[in-house]
Scaffold this motif. Structure first.
Motif, PDB file in Angstrom:
ATOM      1  N   ALA A 190       0.681  -1.381  -0.352  1.00 50.72           N
ATOM      2  CA  ALA A 190       0.325   0.084  -0.334  1.00 50.72           C
ATOM      3  C   ALA A 190       1.232   1.520  -0.551  1.00 50.72           C
ATOM      4  O   ALA A 190       1.453   0.915   1.401  1.00 50.72           O
ATOM      5  N   ARG A 191       0.786   1.914  -1.033  1.00 50.90           N
ATOM      6  CA  ARG A 191       1.667   2.992  -1.229  1.00 50.90           C
ATOM      7  C   ARG A 191       1.037   4.627  -2.113  1.00 50.90           C
ATOM      8  O   ARG A 191       0.429   3.673  -3.578  1.00 50.90           O
ATOM      9  N   ASP A 192       0.886   5.750  -1.867  1.00 46.99           N
ATOM     10  CA  ASP A 192       0.340   6.196  -2.871  1.00 46.99           C
ATOM     11  C   ASP A 192       1.650   7.234  -3.494  1.00 46.99           C
ATOM     12  O   ASP A 192       2.052   8.424  -2.241  1.00 46.99           O
ATOM     13  N   VAL A 193       1.744   7.822  -4.370  1.00 45.06           N
ATOM     14  CA  VAL A 193       2.805   8.019  -4.515  1.00 45.06           C
ATOM     15  C   VAL A 193       2.604   9.194  -5.971  1.00 45.06           C
ATOM     16  O   VAL A 193       1.694   9.168  -7.314  1.00 45.06           O
ATOM     17  N   ARG A 194       3.070  10.539  -6.072  1.00 42.47           N
ATOM     18  CA  ARG A 194       2.035  11.425  -6.747  1.00 42.47           C
ATOM     19  C   ARG A 194       3.372  12.254  -7.809  1.00 42.47           C
ATOM     20  O   ARG A 194       4.960  12.752  -7.148  1.00 42.47           O
ATOM     21  N   LEU A 195       3.064  12.243  -8.809  1.00 41.19           N
ATOM     22  CA  LEU A 195       4.840  12.182  -9.808  1.00 41.19           C
ATOM     23  C   LEU A 195       4.970  13.631  -9.495  1.00 41.19           C
ATOM     24  O   LEU A 195       5.713  14.234  -9.972  1.00 41.19           O
ATOM     25  N   GLY A 196       3.204  14.499 -10.109  1.00 39.23           N
ATOM     26  CA  GLY A 196       3.638  16.072  -9.543  1.00 39.23           C
ATOM     27  C   GLY A 196       4.678  16.484 -10.532  1.00 39.23           C
ATOM     28  O   GLY A 196       4.694  17.490 -10.510  1.00 39.23           O
ATOM     29  N   GLY A 197       4.347  15.760 -11.947  1.00 34.83           N
ATOM     30  CA  GLY A 197       5.123  16.205 -13.458  1.00 34.83           C
ATOM     31  C   GLY A 197       6.130  16.220 -13.297  1.00 34.83           C
ATOM     32  O   GLY A 197       7.183  16.062 -14.124  1.00 34.83           O
ATOM     33  N   HIS A 207      15.619 -10.722 -12.576  1.00 38.56           N
ATOM     34  CA  HIS A 207      15.070 -11.505 -11.239  1.00 38.56           C
ATOM     35  C   HIS A 207      14.058 -11.133  -9.647  1.00 38.56           C
ATOM     36  O   HIS A 207      15.108 -11.715  -9.363  1.00 38.56           O
ATOM     37  N   HIS A 208      13.220 -10.382 -10.218  1.00 33.84           N
ATOM     38  CA  HIS A 208      12.653  -9.767  -9.134  1.00 33.84           C
ATOM     39  C   HIS A 208      11.255  -9.973  -9.626  1.00 33.84           C
ATOM     40  O   HIS A 208      10.313  -9.225 -10.507  1.00 33.84           O
ATOM     41  N   PRO A 209      10.697 -11.387  -9.144  1.00 33.93           N
ATOM     42  CA  PRO A 209       9.516 -11.406  -9.649  1.00 33.93           C
ATOM     43  C   PRO A 209       8.544 -11.231  -8.062  1.00 33.93           C
ATOM     44  O   PRO A 209       6.977 -11.271  -8.012  1.00 33.93           O
ATOM     45  N   ALA A 210       8.905 -10.480  -7.453  1.00 31.78           N
ATOM     46  CA  ALA A 210       7.731 -10.347  -6.621  1.00 31.78           C
ATOM     47  C   ALA A 210       7.031  -8.874  -6.740  1.00 31.78           C
ATOM     48  O   ALA A 210       5.703  -8.797  -5.605  1.00 31.78           O
ATOM     49  N   GLY A 211       6.752  -8.161  -7.179  1.00 36.27           N
ATOM     50  CA  GLY A 211       6.327  -7.081  -7.411  1.00 36.27           C
ATOM     51  C   GLY A 211       7.042  -5.904  -7.597  1.00 36.27           C
ATOM     52  O   GLY A 211       8.328  -5.875  -8.006  1.00 36.27           O
ATOM     53  N   PRO A 212       6.689  -4.479  -8.068  1.00 36.35           N
ATOM     54  CA  PRO A 212       7.070  -3.755  -8.311  1.00 36.35           C
ATOM     55  C   PRO A 212       8.323  -3.178  -7.108  1.00 36.35           C
ATOM     56  O   PRO A 212       8.271  -3.359  -5.655  1.00 36.35           O
ATOM     57  N   LEU A 213       9.607  -2.463  -7.566  1.00 32.81           N
ATOM     58  CA  LEU A 213      10.072  -1.340  -6.620  1.00 32.81           C
ATOM     59  C   LEU A 213       9.973  -0.489  -7.068  1.00 32.81           C
ATOM     60  O   LEU A 213       9.608  -0.057  -8.285  1.00 32.81           O
ATOM     61  N   LEU A 214       9.784   0.810  -6.175  1.00 33.36           N
ATOM     62  CA  LEU A 214       9.941   2.331  -6.588  1.00 33.36           C
ATOM     63  C   LEU A 214      10.953   3.072  -6.433  1.00 33.36           C
ATOM     64  O   LEU A 214      11.698   2.794  -4.981  1.00 33.36           O
ATOM     65  N   GLN A 215      11.612   3.788  -6.721  1.00 27.55           N
ATOM     66  CA  GLN A 215      12.552   4.960  -6.508  1.00 27.55           C
ATOM     67  C   GLN A 215      12.392   5.857  -6.731  1.00 27.55           C
ATOM     68  O   GLN A 215      11.724   7.139  -7.465  1.00 27.55           O
ATOM     69  N   ASP A 216      11.347   6.899  -5.396  1.00 30.34           N
ATOM     70  CA  ASP A 216      10.888   7.830  -5.650  1.00 30.34           C
ATOM     71  C   ASP A 216      11.486   9.254  -5.182  1.00 30.34           C
ATOM     72  O   ASP A 216      11.986   9.217  -3.956  1.00 30.34           O
ATOM     73  N   LEU A 217      12.643  10.144  -5.782  1.00 30.34           N
ATOM     74  CA  LEU A 217      13.810  11.122  -5.085  1.00 30.34           C
ATOM     75  C   LEU A 217      12.909  12.620  -5.710  1.00 30.34           C
ATOM     76  O   LEU A 217      12.329  12.575  -6.437  1.00 30.34           O
ATOM     77  N   PRO A 218      12.712  13.212  -4.588  1.00 25.10           N
ATOM     78  CA  PRO A 218      13.120  14.701  -4.689  1.00 25.10           C
ATOM     79  C   PRO A 218      13.615  15.261  -5.639  1.00 25.10           C
ATOM     80  O   PRO A 218      14.451  14.788  -6.588  1.00 25.10           O
ATOM     81  N   GLY A 219      12.242  15.526  -7.093  1.00 32.16           N
ATOM     82  CA  GLY A 219      13.144  16.591  -8.325  1.00 32.16           C
ATOM     83  C   GLY A 219      13.245  16.178  -9.276  1.00 32.16           C
ATOM     84  O   GLY A 219      14.541  16.164 -10.103  1.00 32.16           O
ATOM     85  N   ARG A 220      13.546  14.470  -9.186  1.00 30.79           N
ATOM     86  CA  ARG A 220      13.768  13.293 -10.254  1.00 30.79           C
ATOM     87  C   ARG A 220      12.604  12.476 -10.325  1.00 30.79           C
ATOM     88  O   ARG A 220      11.600  12.175 -10.282  1.00 30.79           O
ATOM     89  N   PRO A 221      12.455  11.762 -11.486  1.00 34.40           N
ATOM     90  CA  PRO A 221      11.577  10.860 -12.362  1.00 34.40           C
ATOM     91  C   PRO A 221      11.330   9.936 -10.914  1.00 34.40           C
ATOM     92  O   PRO A 221      12.723   9.206 -11.430  1.00 34.40           O
ATOM     93  N   VAL A 222       9.886   9.440 -11.068  1.00 35.83           N
ATOM     94  CA  VAL A 222      10.362   8.132 -10.440  1.00 35.83           C
ATOM     95  C   VAL A 222      10.126   7.011 -11.122  1.00 35.83           C
ATOM     96  O   VAL A 222      10.159   6.779 -12.831  1.00 35.83           O
ATOM     97  N   VAL A 223      10.818   6.169 -10.556  1.00 32.53           N
ATOM     98  CA  VAL A 223      11.931   4.983 -11.128  1.00 32.53           C
ATOM     99  C   VAL A 223      10.669   3.406 -10.879  1.00 32.53           C
ATOM    100  O   VAL A 223      11.189   3.629  -9.826  1.00 32.53           O
TER     101      VAL A 223
END
Length: 325
Positions: A190-197, A207-223
């Motif tokens: 459970a998580r809410d991610v707001r891309l905000g442009g 190699h990672h079958p268990a679900g999504p991984l997020l990189q959410d750093l300020p000022g950068r595109p979310v990966v």
């Protein structure tokens, strides 16, 4: 449930990573290797990977106490050298903050304290460990990962071109929906991610079958790193020699369960399966239950009769190249 909130600019700025990222894929592989999972599918692979890791890779475990990696390890680079340079360029304040976060009150090894202080010797330790792990885990399969990535890229591009970005997004995450600018991914944490442009970068992992991984750093595109491929880690070219598929499957599942999986190309009752395997009904039922728990077999009950049949994933294991079993 994961919810990613898009603006109009974000939808226009969705990008698919053109190449795999070596360190992201390495970290996904190491996470999968140490995380408990269905042994019939991953047990042999995990054992092989953990045995292959050299002593020089040991410091990586120190960087992930209690399974909480510091965010400065999450970098996107087209080569290993570029990725390591990006890690080394992390702001000292972020390095210290992340080490404090992942260690908390726990005592840290001497070299981690050196990393906190910015000592060059500790940074060299990080680089040596990453390179050693890459050579043991990813280098033997990197050409396979590159081929799989190109296939995923082509599928996404074709779907986006024919049906639009929304269809391409939901296609890479079966069961997900995109409504009113919100992409909902059931089954994820459970998580809410707001891309905000800032936009979104999609990176498949094999190699990672268990679900999504997020990189959410300020000022950068979310990966967003998402599981792709058949659900099993790739093996080196030639390791899946078609002359030896039966032996490889038997080593992974055990000979009796591998034979059961081959027999279940068509539905069989427990009694029929037991006769074919020359085991008792109870033993056949136990083998079918283990294969079902791994997602390789389905079981249906009709009145007093129980029948078992191979799933698509089970067929992929038995017939990896789509040939007739």
């Amino acid at each position: 449930m994961l919810r990613i909130h898009f603006t109009g600019d974000d939808l226009a700025g969705v990008r698919f990573a053109p190449r795999p990222a070596p360190l992201q894929e390495l970290h996904a592989a190491l996470t999968t290797a140490v995380r408990p999972g269905p042994a019939p599918l991953l047990g042999a692979w995990r054992g092989r990977i953990l045995r292959a890791l050299p002593t020089a890779a040991g410091p990586l475990a120190d960087l992930v106490p209690a399974g909480r990696p510091p965010v400065f390890l999450d970098v996107l680079g087209d080569t290993l050298a570029e990725s390591l340079d990006r890690i080394r360029a992390t702001r000292p304040g972020l390095v210290r903050a992340e080490l404090e976060r992942v260690y908390g009150p726990m005592p840290a090894p001497r070299w981690i304290r050196g990393l906190y202080a910015g000592e060059e010797a500790s940074w060299r330790t990080v680089g040596r460990a990453q390179r050693a792990a890459y050579e043991a885990v990813l280098a033997p399969v990197w050409s396979v990962v590159q081929d799989l990535h190109r296939d995923a890229f082509a599928r996404y591009a074709l779907t986006a071109a024919e049906h639009g970005v929304a269809a391409a997004l939901t296609a890479l995450a079966p069961g997900s929906t995109l409504r009113d600018g919100v992409w909902e991914w059931p089954g994820a944490a459970a998580r809410d991610v707001r891309l905000g442009g800032r936009g979104l970068v999609l990176l498949p992992s094999f190699h990672h079958p268990a679900g999504p991984l997020l990189q959410d750093l300020p000022g950068r595109p979310v990966v967003l790193t998402y599981p792709a491929g058949p659900g099993l880690p790739p093996v080196p070219d030639g390791a899946g020699d078609p002359a030896q598929p039966d032996e490889a499957l038997a080593q992974t599942l055990g000979r009796t369960r591998a034979e059961a999986l081959r027999l279940l190309a068509e539905p069989r009752t427990t009694t029929s399966l037991a006769r074919a395997l020359r085991v008792s009904n109870a033993t056949a039922s136990a083998h079918a239950a283990a294969l079902r728990a791994a997602g390789l077999v389905t079981t249906r009950r009709t009145g007093r009769s129980v029948s078992h049949e191979r799933t698509a994933l089970g067929t992929l294991l038995v017939v990896p190249n789509g040939t007739t079993p």
